[in-house]
Design a protein around this motif. Structure first.
Motif, mmCIF file in Angstrom:
data_model
loop_
_atom_site.group_PDB
_atom_site.id
_atom_site.type_symbol
_atom_site.label_atom_id
_atom_site.label_comp_id
_atom_site.label_asym_id
_atom_site.label_seq_id
_atom_site.Cartn_x
_atom_site.Cartn_y
_atom_site.Cartn_z
ATOM 1 N N THR A 40 27.119 45.654 13.000
ATOM 2 C CA THR A 40 28.207 44.784 13.448
ATOM 3 C C THR A 40 29.523 45.552 13.511
ATOM 4 O O THR A 40 29.649 46.659 12.973
ATOM 5 N N PHE A 41 30.498 44.927 14.158
ATOM 6 C CA PHE A 41 31.831 45.518 14.163
ATOM 7 C C PHE A 41 32.367 45.657 12.741
ATOM 8 O O PHE A 41 32.991 46.664 12.411
ATOM 9 N N GLY A 73 34.174 41.275 14.031
ATOM 10 C CA GLY A 73 33.457 40.600 12.947
ATOM 11 C C GLY A 73 31.973 40.870 12.958
ATOM 12 O O GLY A 73 31.533 42.015 12.885
ATOM 13 N N THR A 74 31.181 39.805 13.086
ATOM 14 C CA THR A 74 29.723 39.929 13.018
ATOM 15 C C THR A 74 29.070 40.070 14.389
ATOM 16 O O THR A 74 27.860 39.941 14.521
ATOM 17 N N ASP A 90 27.583 36.591 17.917
ATOM 18 C CA ASP A 90 27.398 37.002 16.531
ATOM 19 C C ASP A 90 25.950 37.408 16.273
ATOM 20 O O ASP A 90 25.012 36.745 16.743
ATOM 21 N N VAL A 91 25.792 38.504 15.513
ATOM 22 C CA VAL A 91 24.466 38.952 15.109
ATOM 23 C C VAL A 91 23.819 37.835 14.304
ATOM 24 O O VAL A 91 24.453 37.186 13.480
ATOM 25 N N LYS A 95 23.278 29.734 14.415
ATOM 26 C CA LYS A 95 23.715 30.273 13.132
ATOM 27 C C LYS A 95 22.560 30.437 12.180
ATOM 28 O O LYS A 95 21.516 29.816 12.319
ATOM 29 N N ASN A 96 22.791 31.287 11.242
ATOM 30 C CA ASN A 96 21.927 31.508 10.087
ATOM 31 C C ASN A 96 20.528 32.023 10.399
ATOM 32 O O ASN A 96 19.598 31.705 9.703
ATOM 33 N N VAL A 97 20.394 32.825 11.433
ATOM 34 C CA VAL A 97 19.199 33.646 11.577
ATOM 35 C C VAL A 97 19.527 34.894 10.783
ATOM 36 O O VAL A 97 20.632 35.404 10.871
ATOM 37 N N GLN A 98 18.630 35.414 9.996
ATOM 38 C CA GLN A 98 18.942 36.570 9.166
ATOM 39 C C GLN A 98 19.431 37.720 10.030
ATOM 40 O O GLN A 98 18.700 38.189 10.884
ATOM 41 N N PRO A 99 20.694 38.204 9.862
ATOM 42 C CA PRO A 99 21.216 39.275 10.693
ATOM 43 C C PRO A 99 20.358 40.521 10.695
ATOM 44 O O PRO A 99 20.187 41.146 11.721
#
Length: 179
Positions: free
Chosen positions: A2-3, A26-27, A123-124, A132-136
């Protein structure tokens, strides 16, 4: 990566941060970095965690003793996945359950790409159907089959999504990619 992760590297090493095309940092996945930038990040992360560097100044892989090796399985530090490892991960690794893509036969369920991304990164850990909330680290994080002993493996964080460790002598088909 990620950034946020890459920006920490830039701050620690005095490098200029790459542009984000106005899409946000960010992510989101880091963009506008070269292969050399990525391997420098890998070496920095390896050294930060007291692991041997994965690459020499010419981009060659290094084994645990710092000697050039063509064999990715001999590398202990963080490194970029090979083309075959990327493909294996993208197809779901040994957890693919026969899906065409990592976790689904429908690419929109599991991936952002040019047709569904509105022309920018996201977002990753998010997908078009699950925002949201998929494991990065699920994208390419490497773990091990039951019964193997990784050299270092504790509560893997998103920065470790490019970390590749395994027992010497195992092959990609003997390893599990968390996807």
């Amino acid at each position: 990566m990620t950034f946020d992760e890459y920006d920490a590297f830039c701050e620690a090493t005095g490098r200029s941060k790459p542009g984000d095309e106005g899409w946000g940092r960010g992510t989101r996945p880091v963009i506008n970095v070269s292969w050399n930038d990525a391997i420098d990040y890998c070496n920095w992360l390896s050294e930060k965690e007291n692991l041997p560097k994965a690459y020499d100044n010419d981009g060659n892989l290094l084994d645990k003793d710092g000697k050039v090796t063509p064999d990715p399985s001999k590398v202990v530090g963080y490194r970029l996945p090979t083309e075959a490892e990327w493909e294996y991960a993208a197809r779901g690794g040994n957890k693919s359950e026969g899906y065409k893509y990592s976790g689904s036969d429908n690419v929109d369920d599991v991936s952002w790409y040019w047709e569904n991304s509105e022309g920018h990164t996201h977002d990753v850990g998010t997908t078009p159907t699950r925002h949201k909330n998929v494991q990065p680290a699920e994208s390419i994080r490497h773990t091990h089959d039951v019964g193997t002993t990784p050299t270092r493996h504790k509560n893997v964080q998103p920065a470790e999504s490019i970390r590749h460790t395994h027992d010497v002598g195992t092959t990609p088909t003997q390893r599990a990619w968390n996807l």
